[in-house]
Scaffold this motif. Structure first.
Motif, PDB file in Angstrom:
ATOM      1  N   LYS A   1       0.847  -1.192   0.000  1.00  0.00           N
ATOM      2  CA  LYS A   1       0.000   0.000   0.000  1.00  0.00           C
ATOM      3  C   LYS A   1       0.875   1.231   0.000  1.00  0.00           C
ATOM      4  O   LYS A   1       1.956   1.248   0.562  1.00  0.00           O
ATOM      5  CB  LYS A   1      -0.883   0.011   1.242  1.00  0.00           C
ATOM      6  CG  LYS A   1      -1.798  -1.168   1.313  1.00  0.00           C
ATOM      7  CD  LYS A   1      -3.152  -0.729   1.692  1.00  0.00           C
ATOM      8  CE  LYS A   1      -4.024  -1.967   1.718  1.00  0.00           C
ATOM      9  NZ  LYS A   1      -5.338  -1.722   1.371  1.00  0.00           N
ATOM     10  N   LEU A   2       0.378   2.298  -0.683  1.00  0.00           N
ATOM     11  CA  LEU A   2       1.106   3.570  -0.706  1.00  0.00           C
ATOM     12  C   LEU A   2       0.975   4.280   0.637  1.00  0.00           C
ATOM     13  O   LEU A   2      -0.075   4.270   1.274  1.00  0.00           O
ATOM     14  CB  LEU A   2       0.562   4.457  -1.821  1.00  0.00           C
ATOM     15  CG  LEU A   2       0.744   3.945  -3.260  1.00  0.00           C
ATOM     16  CD1 LEU A   2       0.067   4.885  -4.251  1.00  0.00           C
ATOM     17  CD2 LEU A   2       2.204   3.805  -3.614  1.00  0.00           C
ATOM     18  N   THR A   3       2.042   4.960   1.002  1.00  0.00           N
ATOM     19  CA  THR A   3       2.001   5.734   2.246  1.00  0.00           C
ATOM     20  C   THR A   3       1.364   7.086   1.972  1.00  0.00           C
ATOM     21  O   THR A   3       1.185   7.482   0.812  1.00  0.00           O
ATOM     22  CB  THR A   3       3.429   5.940   2.799  1.00  0.00           C
ATOM     23  OG1 THR A   3       4.181   6.704   1.866  1.00  0.00           O
ATOM     24  CG2 THR A   3       4.114   4.612   3.077  1.00  0.00           C
ATOM     25  N   GLU A   4       1.043   7.819   3.020  1.00  0.00           N
ATOM     26  CA  GLU A   4       0.430   9.153   2.887  1.00  0.00           C
ATOM     27  C   GLU A   4       1.359  10.105   2.152  1.00  0.00           C
ATOM     28  O   GLU A   4       0.916  10.930   1.363  1.00  0.00           O
ATOM     29  CB  GLU A   4       0.074   9.720   4.269  1.00  0.00           C
ATOM     30  CG  GLU A   4      -1.098   9.045   4.926  1.00  0.00           C
ATOM     31  CD  GLU A   4      -2.404   9.279   4.169  1.00  0.00           C
ATOM     32  OE1 GLU A   4      -2.587  10.379   3.585  1.00  0.00           O
ATOM     33  OE2 GLU A   4      -3.211   8.348   4.111  1.00  0.00           O
ATOM     34  N   ASP A   5       2.669  10.057   2.428  1.00  0.00           N
ATOM     35  CA  ASP A   5       3.639  10.932   1.764  1.00  0.00           C
ATOM     36  C   ASP A   5       3.660  10.668   0.257  1.00  0.00           C
ATOM     37  O   ASP A   5       3.724  11.607  -0.543  1.00  0.00           O
ATOM     38  CB  ASP A   5       5.039  10.733   2.340  1.00  0.00           C
ATOM     39  CG  ASP A   5       5.142  11.178   3.807  1.00  0.00           C
ATOM     40  OD1 ASP A   5       4.333  12.028   4.207  1.00  0.00           O
ATOM     41  OD2 ASP A   5       6.037  10.653   4.496  1.00  0.00           O
TER      42      ASP A   5
ATOM     43  N   ILE B   1       1.224   9.423  -1.583  1.00  0.00           N
ATOM     44  CA  ILE B   1      -0.030   9.876  -2.184  1.00  0.00           C
ATOM     45  C   ILE B   1      -0.009  11.394  -2.350  1.00  0.00           C
ATOM     46  O   ILE B   1      -0.423  11.915  -3.382  1.00  0.00           O
ATOM     47  CB  ILE B   1      -1.232   9.417  -1.324  1.00  0.00           C
ATOM     48  CG1 ILE B   1      -1.342   7.884  -1.365  1.00  0.00           C
ATOM     49  CG2 ILE B   1      -2.513  10.045  -1.812  1.00  0.00           C
ATOM     50  CD1 ILE B   1      -2.366   7.326  -0.423  1.00  0.00           C
ATOM     51  N   GLU B   2       0.496  12.128  -1.346  1.00  0.00           N
ATOM     52  CA  GLU B   2       0.591  13.589  -1.411  1.00  0.00           C
ATOM     53  C   GLU B   2       1.519  14.014  -2.544  1.00  0.00           C
ATOM     54  O   GLU B   2       1.225  14.948  -3.282  1.00  0.00           O
ATOM     55  CB  GLU B   2       1.079  14.142  -0.059  1.00  0.00           C
ATOM     56  CG  GLU B   2       1.027  15.641   0.072  1.00  0.00           C
ATOM     57  CD  GLU B   2      -0.405  16.174  -0.080  1.00  0.00           C
ATOM     58  OE1 GLU B   2      -0.543  17.230  -0.720  1.00  0.00           O
ATOM     59  OE2 GLU B   2      -1.361  15.540   0.405  1.00  0.00           O
ATOM     60  N   LEU B   3       2.641  13.379  -2.661  1.00  0.00           N
ATOM     61  CA  LEU B   3       3.593  13.679  -3.724  1.00  0.00           C
ATOM     62  C   LEU B   3       2.946  13.445  -5.090  1.00  0.00           C
ATOM     63  O   LEU B   3       3.117  14.257  -6.014  1.00  0.00           O
ATOM     64  CB  LEU B   3       4.848  12.814  -3.553  1.00  0.00           C
ATOM     65  CG  LEU B   3       5.935  12.996  -4.610  1.00  0.00           C
ATOM     66  CD1 LEU B   3       6.520  14.409  -4.523  1.00  0.00           C
ATOM     67  CD2 LEU B   3       7.025  11.981  -4.442  1.00  0.00           C
ATOM     68  N   TRP B   4       2.199  12.392  -5.218  1.00  0.00           N
ATOM     69  CA  TRP B   4       1.534  12.095  -6.497  1.00  0.00           C
ATOM     70  C   TRP B   4       0.525  13.172  -6.852  1.00  0.00           C
ATOM     71  O   TRP B   4       0.428  13.579  -8.002  1.00  0.00           O
ATOM     72  CB  TRP B   4       0.875  10.713  -6.457  1.00  0.00           C
ATOM     73  CG  TRP B   4       0.084  10.443  -7.708  1.00  0.00           C
ATOM     74  CD1 TRP B   4      -1.250  10.365  -7.820  1.00  0.00           C
ATOM     75  CD2 TRP B   4       0.603  10.266  -9.026  1.00  0.00           C
ATOM     76  NE1 TRP B   4      -1.624  10.159  -9.098  1.00  0.00           N
ATOM     77  CE2 TRP B   4      -0.478  10.078  -9.893  1.00  0.00           C
ATOM     78  CE3 TRP B   4       1.896  10.252  -9.572  1.00  0.00           C
ATOM     79  CZ2 TRP B   4      -0.350   9.876 -11.255  1.00  0.00           C
ATOM     80  CZ3 TRP B   4       2.017  10.048 -10.926  1.00  0.00           C
ATOM     81  CH2 TRP B   4       0.914   9.857 -11.765  1.00  0.00           C
ATOM     82  N   ARG B   5      -0.199  13.650  -5.907  1.00  0.00           N
ATOM     83  CA  ARG B   5      -1.202  14.687  -6.178  1.00  0.00           C
ATOM     84  C   ARG B   5      -0.540  15.970  -6.655  1.00  0.00           C
ATOM     85  O   ARG B   5      -1.065  16.660  -7.529  1.00  0.00           O
ATOM     86  CB  ARG B   5      -2.048  14.931  -4.934  1.00  0.00           C
ATOM     87  CG  ARG B   5      -3.017  13.807  -4.687  1.00  0.00           C
ATOM     88  CD  ARG B   5      -3.995  14.145  -3.600  1.00  0.00           C
ATOM     89  NE  ARG B   5      -4.895  13.011  -3.392  1.00  0.00           N
ATOM     90  CZ  ARG B   5      -5.228  12.522  -2.241  1.00  0.00           C
ATOM     91  NH1 ARG B   5      -4.771  13.074  -1.130  1.00  0.00           N
ATOM     92  NH2 ARG B   5      -6.040  11.501  -2.148  1.00  0.00           N
ATOM     93  N   LYS B   6       0.612  16.368  -6.061  1.00  0.00           N
ATOM     94  CA  LYS B   6       1.334  17.567  -6.482  1.00  0.00           C
ATOM     95  C   LYS B   6       1.808  17.422  -7.937  1.00  0.00           C
ATOM     96  O   LYS B   6       1.700  18.364  -8.722  1.00  0.00           O
ATOM     97  CB  LYS B   6       2.545  17.820  -5.581  1.00  0.00           C
ATOM     98  CG  LYS B   6       2.197  18.365  -4.225  1.00  0.00           C
ATOM     99  CD  LYS B   6       3.444  18.586  -3.411  1.00  0.00           C
ATOM    100  CE  LYS B   6       3.105  19.038  -1.995  1.00  0.00           C
ATOM    101  NZ  LYS B   6       4.275  19.151  -1.137  1.00  0.00           N
ATOM    102  N   VAL B   7       2.318  16.273  -8.272  1.00  0.00           N
ATOM    103  CA  VAL B   7       2.788  16.035  -9.645  1.00  0.00           C
ATOM    104  C   VAL B   7       1.620  16.081 -10.606  1.00  0.00           C
ATOM    105  O   VAL B   7       1.701  16.694 -11.682  1.00  0.00           O
ATOM    106  CB  VAL B   7       3.535  14.692  -9.733  1.00  0.00           C
ATOM    107  CG1 VAL B   7       3.832  14.310 -11.165  1.00  0.00           C
ATOM    108  CG2 VAL B   7       4.820  14.734  -8.945  1.00  0.00           C
ATOM    109  N   ALA B   8       0.498  15.502 -10.229  1.00  0.00           N
ATOM    110  CA  ALA B   8      -0.659  15.453 -11.109  1.00  0.00           C
ATOM    111  C   ALA B   8      -1.238  16.835 -11.344  1.00  0.00           C
ATOM    112  O   ALA B   8      -1.747  17.113 -12.435  1.00  0.00           O
ATOM    113  CB  ALA B   8      -1.710  14.524 -10.522  1.00  0.00           C
TER     114      ALA B   8
END
Length: 195
Positions: free
Chosen positions: A5-9, A11-18
């Motif tokens: 499973k992905l960690t919270e960090d 997931i947050e990093l992915w949202r910024k890139v997206a």
């Protein structure tokens, strides 16, 4: 192997890139999570049964004979009739008497060919129509091998010589002689009229 499973960090990093990335196809609707394709279900291969068989079941019933080239006499007998059919029938039955005879017994190929040319052309010049060329049947070979060899060199060569120039213009029909005139060891040569 299980997915972690992905960690919270992460997931947050992915949202910024997206957010910073431009969409490749802006006309398509945006979905939060693409729906993954369902896993393919493994299909069980049916158990194959080996059919019973016997050795040689698909082999042809009878072995086929090799097709050999027909002999020169068979080829001449089955060839087209170029002369008068009535006269041809009488000639094959031995009813027509040859007007000249050439015996090539004992001659070699190098001496037989010029003798044959001289005989046929002089017979045509004299106005003869039917001549007999005796070649003999030939001797059997001492070594019978796997390759069939024709019997009699002159017997096989004379019809060929008669179909080539200078004799081709003089000869109308060549056929094996009747048994009374030599059978398979001789040929009737029916000549064209000289002009």
């Amino acid at each position: 192997m299980t997915r972690r499973k992905l960690t919270e960090d992460e997931i947050e990093l992915w949202r910024k890139v997206a957010k910073q990335a431009d969409r490749l196809h802006p006309e398509l609707p945006q979905s939060v999570h693409p729906t993954p394709l369902p896993k393919p279900k493994p299909t069980k291969a049916p158990k194959s049964r080996i059919e019973a068989f016997e050795l040689g079941q698909r082999a042809p019933a009878k072995p086929t004979k090799p097709v050999l080239k027909p002999s020169i006499t068979e080829t001449l007998r089955n060839g087209p009739v170029l002369m008068d059919t009535k006269a041809f029938g009488r000639m094959k039955r031995g009813k027509l008497k040859p007007e000249g005879k050439l015996d090539l017994h004992g001659l070699r190929m190098d001496t037989a060919h010029p003798v044959l040319v001289r005989f046929v052309l002089s017979a045509q010049a004299q106005g003869k129509r039917l001549v007999l060329v005796v070649t003999g049947k030939g001797k059997d070979r001492d070594e019978p091998g796997p390759i069939p060899t024709p019997r009699g060199v002159l017997r096989n060569q004379v019809p060929q010589w008669l179909s080539l120039p200078p004799l081709a213009q003089a000869v109308l029909q060549v056929t094996p002689a009747h048994i009374s005139h030599g059978g398979d060891g001789a040929y009737y040569v029916y000549l064209r009229r000289s002009r």
